[in-house]
Design a protein around this motif. Structure first.
Motif, PDB file in Angstrom:
ATOM      1  N   ASN A  14       0.840  -1.237   0.073  1.00  0.00           N
ATOM      2  CA  ASN A  14       0.027   0.174  -0.112  1.00  0.00           C
ATOM      3  C   ASN A  14       0.982   1.342   0.054  1.00  0.00           C
ATOM      4  O   ASN A  14       0.339   2.282  -0.626  1.00  0.00           O
ATOM      5  CB  ASN A  14      -0.878  -0.201   1.187  1.00  0.00           C
ATOM      6  CG  ASN A  14      -2.090   1.117   1.116  1.00  0.00           C
ATOM      7  OD1 ASN A  14      -2.506   1.228  -0.108  1.00  0.00           O
ATOM      8  ND2 ASN A  14      -2.268   1.409   2.359  1.00  0.00           N
ATOM      9  N   ASP A  15       2.093   1.302   0.783  1.00  0.00           N
ATOM     10  CA  ASP A  15       3.007   2.356   0.853  1.00  0.00           C
ATOM     11  C   ASP A  15       3.580   2.600  -0.603  1.00  0.00           C
ATOM     12  O   ASP A  15       3.565   3.834  -1.100  1.00  0.00           O
ATOM     13  CB  ASP A  15       3.943   2.164   1.767  1.00  0.00           C
ATOM     14  CG  ASP A  15       4.660   3.431   2.034  1.00  0.00           C
ATOM     15  OD1 ASP A  15       3.919   4.596   2.058  1.00  0.00           O
ATOM     16  OD2 ASP A  15       5.839   3.366   2.451  1.00  0.00           O
ATOM     17  N   ALA A  16       3.989   1.486  -1.412  1.00  0.00           N
ATOM     18  CA  ALA A  16       4.464   1.911  -2.931  1.00  0.00           C
ATOM     19  C   ALA A  16       3.611   2.466  -3.773  1.00  0.00           C
ATOM     20  O   ALA A  16       3.763   3.329  -4.417  1.00  0.00           O
ATOM     21  CB  ALA A  16       4.981   0.500  -3.083  1.00  0.00           C
ATOM     22  N   CYS A  82       9.580   5.342  -5.930  1.00  0.00           N
ATOM     23  CA  CYS A  82       8.797   5.834  -4.571  1.00  0.00           C
ATOM     24  C   CYS A  82       9.163   4.520  -3.737  1.00  0.00           C
ATOM     25  O   CYS A  82       9.070   3.316  -4.230  1.00  0.00           O
ATOM     26  CB  CYS A  82       7.544   6.031  -4.552  1.00  0.00           C
ATOM     27  SG  CYS A  82       7.213   7.819  -5.313  1.00  0.00           S
ATOM     28  N   ASP A  83       9.544   4.779  -2.436  1.00  0.00           N
ATOM     29  CA  ASP A  83       9.419   3.430  -1.597  1.00  0.00           C
ATOM     30  C   ASP A  83      10.427   2.389  -2.099  1.00  0.00           C
ATOM     31  O   ASP A  83      10.359   1.286  -1.377  1.00  0.00           O
ATOM     32  CB  ASP A  83       8.236   2.865  -1.719  1.00  0.00           C
ATOM     33  CG  ASP A  83       7.748   2.314  -0.264  1.00  0.00           C
ATOM     34  OD1 ASP A  83       8.393   2.513   1.018  1.00  0.00           O
ATOM     35  OD2 ASP A  83       7.107   0.944  -0.391  1.00  0.00           O
ATOM     36  N   HIS A  84      11.630   2.851  -2.890  1.00  0.00           N
ATOM     37  CA  HIS A  84      12.693   1.981  -2.856  1.00  0.00           C
ATOM     38  C   HIS A  84      13.662   2.722  -3.516  1.00  0.00           C
ATOM     39  O   HIS A  84      13.531   3.578  -4.012  1.00  0.00           O
ATOM     40  CB  HIS A  84      12.293   0.717  -3.845  1.00  0.00           C
ATOM     41  CG  HIS A  84      12.012   1.173  -5.214  1.00  0.00           C
ATOM     42  ND1 HIS A  84      10.974   1.853  -5.565  1.00  0.00           N
ATOM     43  CD2 HIS A  84      12.700   0.636  -6.371  1.00  0.00           C
ATOM     44  CE1 HIS A  84      10.841   2.040  -6.929  1.00  0.00           C
ATOM     45  NE2 HIS A  84      11.880   1.148  -7.347  1.00  0.00           N
ATOM     46  N   ASP A 104      11.939   7.853  -0.506  1.00  0.00           N
ATOM     47  CA  ASP A 104      12.387   6.560   0.093  1.00  0.00           C
ATOM     48  C   ASP A 104      12.595   6.633   1.265  1.00  0.00           C
ATOM     49  O   ASP A 104      12.931   7.560   2.118  1.00  0.00           O
ATOM     50  CB  ASP A 104      13.384   5.959  -0.551  1.00  0.00           C
ATOM     51  CG  ASP A 104      13.649   4.465  -0.487  1.00  0.00           C
ATOM     52  OD1 ASP A 104      12.521   3.762   0.033  1.00  0.00           O
ATOM     53  OD2 ASP A 104      14.554   3.957  -0.608  1.00  0.00           O
ATOM     54  N   HIS A 105      12.124   5.695   2.154  1.00  0.00           N
ATOM     55  CA  HIS A 105      12.605   5.486   3.835  1.00  0.00           C
ATOM     56  C   HIS A 105      13.484   3.969   3.868  1.00  0.00           C
ATOM     57  O   HIS A 105      13.285   3.256   4.878  1.00  0.00           O
ATOM     58  CB  HIS A 105      11.442   5.515   4.332  1.00  0.00           C
ATOM     59  CG  HIS A 105      10.367   4.377   4.281  1.00  0.00           C
ATOM     60  ND1 HIS A 105       9.919   4.028   5.602  1.00  0.00           N
ATOM     61  CD2 HIS A 105       9.987   3.847   3.177  1.00  0.00           C
ATOM     62  CE1 HIS A 105       9.021   3.028   5.057  1.00  0.00           C
ATOM     63  NE2 HIS A 105       9.027   2.754   3.826  1.00  0.00           N
ATOM     64  N   HIS A 106      14.369   3.604   2.864  1.00  0.00           N
ATOM     65  CA  HIS A 106      14.955   2.494   3.036  1.00  0.00           C
ATOM     66  C   HIS A 106      16.518   2.623   2.995  1.00  0.00           C
ATOM     67  O   HIS A 106      16.893   3.790   2.564  1.00  0.00           O
ATOM     68  CB  HIS A 106      14.722   1.356   1.908  1.00  0.00           C
ATOM     69  CG  HIS A 106      13.346   0.837   2.044  1.00  0.00           C
ATOM     70  ND1 HIS A 106      12.292   1.420   1.391  1.00  0.00           N
ATOM     71  CD2 HIS A 106      12.789  -0.063   2.429  1.00  0.00           C
ATOM     72  CE1 HIS A 106      10.992   0.798   1.404  1.00  0.00           C
ATOM     73  NE2 HIS A 106      11.360  -0.188   2.563  1.00  0.00           N
ATOM     74  N   ARG A 107      17.210   1.640   3.497  1.00  0.00           N
ATOM     75  CA  ARG A 107      18.779   1.706   3.268  1.00  0.00           C
ATOM     76  C   ARG A 107      19.194   2.026   1.780  1.00  0.00           C
ATOM     77  O   ARG A 107      18.298   1.890   0.833  1.00  0.00           O
ATOM     78  CB  ARG A 107      19.473   0.638   3.512  1.00  0.00           C
ATOM     79  CG  ARG A 107      19.146  -0.534   2.462  1.00  0.00           C
ATOM     80  CD  ARG A 107      19.996  -1.944   2.666  1.00  0.00           C
ATOM     81  NE  ARG A 107      19.949  -2.707   1.408  1.00  0.00           N
ATOM     82  CZ  ARG A 107      20.624  -3.602   1.104  1.00  0.00           C
ATOM     83  NH1 ARG A 107      22.061  -3.443   1.524  1.00  0.00           N
ATOM     84  NH2 ARG A 107      20.788  -4.354   0.067  1.00  0.00           N
ATOM     85  N   SER A 126       7.184   5.432   7.050  1.00  0.00           N
ATOM     86  CA  SER A 126       6.503   5.028   5.519  1.00  0.00           C
ATOM     87  C   SER A 126       6.838   6.368   4.552  1.00  0.00           C
ATOM     88  O   SER A 126       7.299   7.322   5.117  1.00  0.00           O
ATOM     89  CB  SER A 126       4.952   5.198   5.491  1.00  0.00           C
ATOM     90  OG  SER A 126       4.322   6.474   5.650  1.00  0.00           O
ATOM     91  N   SER A 127       7.014   5.768   3.196  1.00  0.00           N
ATOM     92  CA  SER A 127       7.191   6.993   2.297  1.00  0.00           C
ATOM     93  C   SER A 127       6.329   7.934   2.220  1.00  0.00           C
ATOM     94  O   SER A 127       6.496   9.143   2.127  1.00  0.00           O
ATOM     95  CB  SER A 127       7.518   6.017   0.882  1.00  0.00           C
ATOM     96  OG  SER A 127       8.623   5.194   0.977  1.00  0.00           O
ATOM     97  N   CYS A 128       4.972   7.476   2.540  1.00  0.00           N
ATOM     98  CA  CYS A 128       3.783   8.285   2.596  1.00  0.00           C
ATOM     99  C   CYS A 128       4.023   9.540   3.567  1.00  0.00           C
ATOM    100  O   CYS A 128       3.668  10.749   3.312  1.00  0.00           O
ATOM    101  CB  CYS A 128       2.441   7.651   2.570  1.00  0.00           C
ATOM    102  SG  CYS A 128       2.100   7.129   1.135  1.00  0.00           S
ATOM    103  N   THR A 156      -0.467   1.334   7.342  1.00  0.00           N
ATOM    104  CA  THR A 156      -0.311  -0.107   7.021  1.00  0.00           C
ATOM    105  C   THR A 156       1.226  -0.381   7.112  1.00  0.00           C
ATOM    106  O   THR A 156       1.895  -1.272   7.730  1.00  0.00           O
ATOM    107  CB  THR A 156      -0.651  -0.635   5.558  1.00  0.00           C
ATOM    108  OG1 THR A 156      -0.253   0.446   4.567  1.00  0.00           O
ATOM    109  CG2 THR A 156      -2.249  -0.505   5.446  1.00  0.00           C
ATOM    110  N   ASP A 157       2.277   0.565   6.865  1.00  0.00           N
ATOM    111  CA  ASP A 157       3.474   0.495   6.723  1.00  0.00           C
ATOM    112  C   ASP A 157       4.056   0.382   8.335  1.00  0.00           C
ATOM    113  O   ASP A 157       5.322  -0.354   8.448  1.00  0.00           O
ATOM    114  CB  ASP A 157       4.416   1.503   6.019  1.00  0.00           C
ATOM    115  CG  ASP A 157       5.093   0.977   4.837  1.00  0.00           C
ATOM    116  OD1 ASP A 157       4.397   0.051   4.196  1.00  0.00           O
ATOM    117  OD2 ASP A 157       6.168   1.368   4.537  1.00  0.00           O
ATOM    118  N   THR A 158       3.460   0.998   8.944  1.00  0.00           N
ATOM    119  CA  THR A 158       4.073   0.911  10.612  1.00  0.00           C
ATOM    120  C   THR A 158       3.263   0.008  11.544  1.00  0.00           C
ATOM    121  O   THR A 158       3.337   0.017  12.608  1.00  0.00           O
ATOM    122  CB  THR A 158       3.845   2.340  11.333  1.00  0.00           C
ATOM    123  OG1 THR A 158       2.687   2.823  11.186  1.00  0.00           O
ATOM    124  CG2 THR A 158       4.639   3.282  10.496  1.00  0.00           C
TER     125      THR A 158
HETATM  126 MN   LIG Z   1       7.295   1.688   2.559  1.00  0.00          MN
END
Ligand SMILES: [Mn+2]
Length: 314
Positions: A14-16, A82-84, A104-107, A126-128, A156-158
């Motif tokens: 859902n976040d993507a 987004c999100d990656h 994004d919010h990843h490594r 989350s990216s959102c 959903t992401d958290t």
């Molecule tokens: Mn995410």
């Protein structure tokens, strides 16, 4: 003016979906750099995302199969991830594109570009959450529909603010956004969660719906996560789930596969391994047991599963 495709990772969650959809709306709203932004998705739309888009009258993003090489003399396709950011999680043919931006919010994995870009990466839940803050940065106020889509993915992401990936930014924003919508954010998030048809998920869907590939040393490792409010049904299907894991690993040509059956009510994950997963077992400090191993408190693939496995490979 260029057309810029905006999309989240493969096997979108859902976040993507929502980060790409709402960021696209925001950038078009402010005519950002004079481009036209078009939201896309790299896989099937999650059921909860389809429902939320329909409820808010938002068009579904179309599927993007791959990016083709530009025709002679033409500019490469511009994209926003987004999100990656990792190549194993993005669109096929990404080398044919120009990455205009990343939210994004990843490594940061193997990400590299030839030219400068908009790269916004914050270690938030989350990216959102980041997209919500970009409204402020660009002097815009989100509509109720946009707030609903963004809040759904923050929840959903958290895992309703329970995951250790949750930050004070979500803790501060979520109640305000809930107030704007006239809903309790936790209850709203739970309703979004329950709109997934999880009672009918097949073993193949449990394995493949939310799975990411990582380069661990010189091995390709798949790490999947199936989130449920009641793990009982999944635990009764372990042999079929293991078979689906082996089939998915073979199809993707990966060396090993890890699956977390995450129970968000009991707040933990049952972890299964197939293939070459010695490093993964070492990183998580557990063995490969037939029925899986219960890891209490493990809710976040990113922080509590992928990170320790990647660290164990170094
Ligand atoms: Mn995410």
């Amino acid at each position: 003016m260029s057309t810029v495709y905006v999309f989240g990772h493969k096997n979108p969650d859902n976040d993507a979906i929502m980060s790409a959809v709402v960021l696209t709306q925001l950038l078009n709203q402010v005519k950002f750099e004079g481009n036209e932004y078009v939201a896309r998705r790299l896989g099937p739309l999650p059921a909860e995302s389809a429902k939320l888009l329909a409820e808010t009258g938002t068009p579904e993003p179309e599927l993007l199969e791959s990016i083709e090489p530009a025709a002679d003399g033409a500019e490469p396709q511009k994209v926003i991830l987004c999100d990656h950011n990792e190549s194993a999680q993005t669109v096929d043919g990404i080398h044919n594109a120009t990455v205009f931006g990343v939210v994004d919010h990843h490594r940061i994995g193997d990400f590299e570009t030839a030219a400068p870009l908009y790269y916004i990466c914050l270690p938030w839940g989350s990216s959102c959450t980041i997209v919500r803050r970009l409204f402020d940065l660009l002097g815009q106020t989100p509509t109720k529909e946009q707030t609903k889509l963004l809040l759904s993915a923050m929840m959903t992401d958290t895992l309703m603010l329970k995951s250790p990936t949750t930050t004070n930014v979500e803790r501060e924003l979520a109640p305000k956004m809930g107030e704007e919508l006239g809903v309790d954010p936790i209850k709203f998030g739970m309703d979004v969660f329950l709109s997934r048809p999880s009672g009918s998920f097949t073993p193949e869907q449990m394995v493949g719906n939310d799975i990411k590939q990582f380069e661990v040393g010189d091995k390709k490792l798949l790490i999947g996560q199936y989130e449920t409010v009641d793990k009982t049904r999944a635990l009764g299907m372990i042999p079929e789930i293991r078979e689906a894991m082996r089939a998915y690993q073979a199809e993707k040509g990966a060396d090993g596969i890890v699956l977390c059956l995450t129970d968000i009510m009991e707040e933990g994950s049952q972890v299964l391994f197939e293939g070459e997963t010695e490093v993964a077992q070492k990183g998580l400090g557990i063995a490969n047991e037939a029925g899986g191993v219960w890891m209490p408190g493990v809710l976040s693939r990113k922080k509590q599963v992928a990170a320790p496995i990647l660290a164990a490979a170094e």
